[in-house]
Design a protein around this motif. Sequence first.
Motif, mmCIF file in Angstrom:
data_model
loop_
_atom_site.group_PDB
_atom_site.id
_atom_site.type_symbol
_atom_site.label_atom_id
_atom_site.label_comp_id
_atom_site.label_asym_id
_atom_site.label_seq_id
_atom_site.Cartn_x
_atom_site.Cartn_y
_atom_site.Cartn_z
ATOM 1 N N UNK A 53 0.817 -1.227 0.000
ATOM 2 C CA UNK A 53 0.000 0.000 0.000
ATOM 3 C C UNK A 53 0.846 1.270 0.000
ATOM 4 N N UNK A 54 1.853 1.296 -0.848
ATOM 5 C CA UNK A 54 2.734 2.469 -0.934
ATOM 6 C C UNK A 54 2.546 3.076 -2.327
ATOM 7 N N UNK A 55 2.189 4.340 -2.336
ATOM 8 C CA UNK A 55 1.963 5.017 -3.615
ATOM 9 C C UNK A 55 2.743 6.326 -3.601
ATOM 10 N N UNK A 56 2.669 7.068 -4.700
ATOM 11 C CA UNK A 56 3.459 8.289 -4.719
ATOM 12 C C UNK A 56 2.872 9.391 -5.587
ATOM 13 N N UNK A 57 3.318 10.594 -5.317
ATOM 14 C CA UNK A 57 2.957 11.768 -6.112
ATOM 15 C C UNK A 57 4.233 12.506 -6.499
ATOM 16 N N UNK A 58 4.196 13.106 -7.684
ATOM 17 C CA UNK A 58 5.343 13.874 -8.168
ATOM 18 C C UNK A 58 4.911 15.326 -8.356
ATOM 19 N N UNK A 59 5.661 16.246 -7.743
ATOM 20 C CA UNK A 59 5.412 17.682 -7.955
ATOM 21 C C UNK A 59 6.624 18.455 -7.468
ATOM 22 N N UNK A 60 7.021 19.438 -8.245
ATOM 23 C CA UNK A 60 8.113 20.329 -7.867
ATOM 24 C C UNK A 60 7.510 21.471 -7.052
ATOM 25 N N UNK A 61 7.844 21.528 -5.769
ATOM 26 C CA UNK A 61 7.232 22.515 -4.879
ATOM 27 C C UNK A 61 7.714 23.944 -5.129
ATOM 28 N N UNK A 62 8.732 24.105 -5.986
ATOM 29 C CA UNK A 62 9.126 25.477 -6.323
ATOM 30 C C UNK A 62 8.232 26.035 -7.437
ATOM 31 N N UNK A 63 7.374 25.181 -7.978
ATOM 32 C CA UNK A 63 6.448 25.577 -9.046
ATOM 33 C C UNK A 63 5.026 25.540 -8.478
ATOM 34 N N UNK A 64 4.472 26.708 -8.161
ATOM 35 C CA UNK A 64 3.186 26.739 -7.462
ATOM 36 C C UNK A 64 2.042 26.166 -8.293
ATOM 37 N N UNK A 65 2.169 26.260 -9.623
ATOM 38 C CA UNK A 65 1.107 25.650 -10.453
ATOM 39 C C UNK A 65 1.169 24.121 -10.339
ATOM 40 N N UNK A 66 2.374 23.569 -10.161
ATOM 41 C CA UNK A 66 2.518 22.116 -9.966
ATOM 42 C C UNK A 66 1.924 21.697 -8.626
ATOM 43 N N UNK A 67 2.042 22.562 -7.609
ATOM 44 C CA UNK A 67 1.464 22.265 -6.292
ATOM 45 C C UNK A 67 -0.064 22.243 -6.393
ATOM 46 N N UNK A 68 -0.619 23.188 -7.158
ATOM 47 C CA UNK A 68 -2.077 23.224 -7.350
ATOM 48 C C UNK A 68 -2.554 21.979 -8.108
ATOM 49 N N UNK A 69 -1.757 21.549 -9.096
ATOM 50 C CA UNK A 69 -2.113 20.322 -9.837
ATOM 51 C C UNK A 69 -2.055 19.109 -8.916
ATOM 52 N N UNK A 70 -1.055 19.085 -8.032
ATOM 53 C CA UNK A 70 -0.938 17.982 -7.071
ATOM 54 C C UNK A 70 -2.171 17.939 -6.163
ATOM 55 N N UNK A 71 -2.592 19.101 -5.677
ATOM 56 C CA UNK A 71 -3.772 19.160 -4.804
ATOM 57 C C UNK A 71 -5.005 18.616 -5.531
ATOM 58 N N UNK A 72 -5.148 18.988 -6.796
ATOM 59 C CA UNK A 72 -6.289 18.502 -7.593
ATOM 60 C C UNK A 72 -6.214 16.987 -7.765
#
Length: 263
Positions: A53-72
């Motif tokens: 039960x190990x999964x993952x997400x990829x997002x560059x936190x220096x890119x705020x649009x990537x953080x918003x995509x991660x949240x979605x």
Amino acid sequence: MKTILITGSTDGIGKLTALKLAKEGHEVYVHGRSKAKVDSVIAEIKNASNNENIKGFVADFSDLSAVKQLAAQIKNEVSSLDILINNAGIFKTPLEKTKDGLDIRMAVNYIAPYILTESIVPVLEKGANTRIVNLSSAAQSTVKKGILTGVVTINASDAYAQSKLALTMWSFHFAKQHPNMTTIAVNPGSLLNTKMAKEAYGQHWSPAEKGVDILYDLAMSEANKNESGKYYDNDKGSFSNAHPDAYDEAKIQTLLEITSSLV
């Protein structure tokens, strides 16, 4: 079994905490900015913990649009979260500014977890006895508007200290806004044996496990469930006072107004 997301968990205390929780059979989501690294850490943790039960997400936190995509993406794919550990952080880096012109430490250490957490409140509200652990630091200094907005450039350690105080101020505010969740800010320990400390200072004072143990306790232990809106200082081994600005309602309001204008 709890469902847990740890940001910045492809190395350091984030990864070690993910492994510890995986070994107990929890559902763990790791996060990092490189897909290859996230995939390899998922495989490594599955293998070491015998937990699929190990999964993952990829997002560059220096890119705020990537953080918003991660949240979605989280809102789409995760029905509920019991624990969120906002661990991703940056100190020394070749780039001082993000592509949005923000100080990279302010973006990664404060604005990204702010966006992520505020955006996934509906998922967190569905968790059981939800806890949010925000990684602060012993280094905290008064947040200057020009640093927050990226207009002014200062040295890495000052920017880092301001970003960690900003995170702590918001953490206390968030705890008041969401009394149904437990939200705790923590200094996991100064100069732990991690990549970040080695790159910044070339030395360490304490083993990384010191940080792992406190993150685990704050996230899981019954003893900490009523400690919302507090700051734990692992250098002292107790709940303690953060920087005075973290208790100043007017300064917190100003911080949040500027932050919302940036995101």
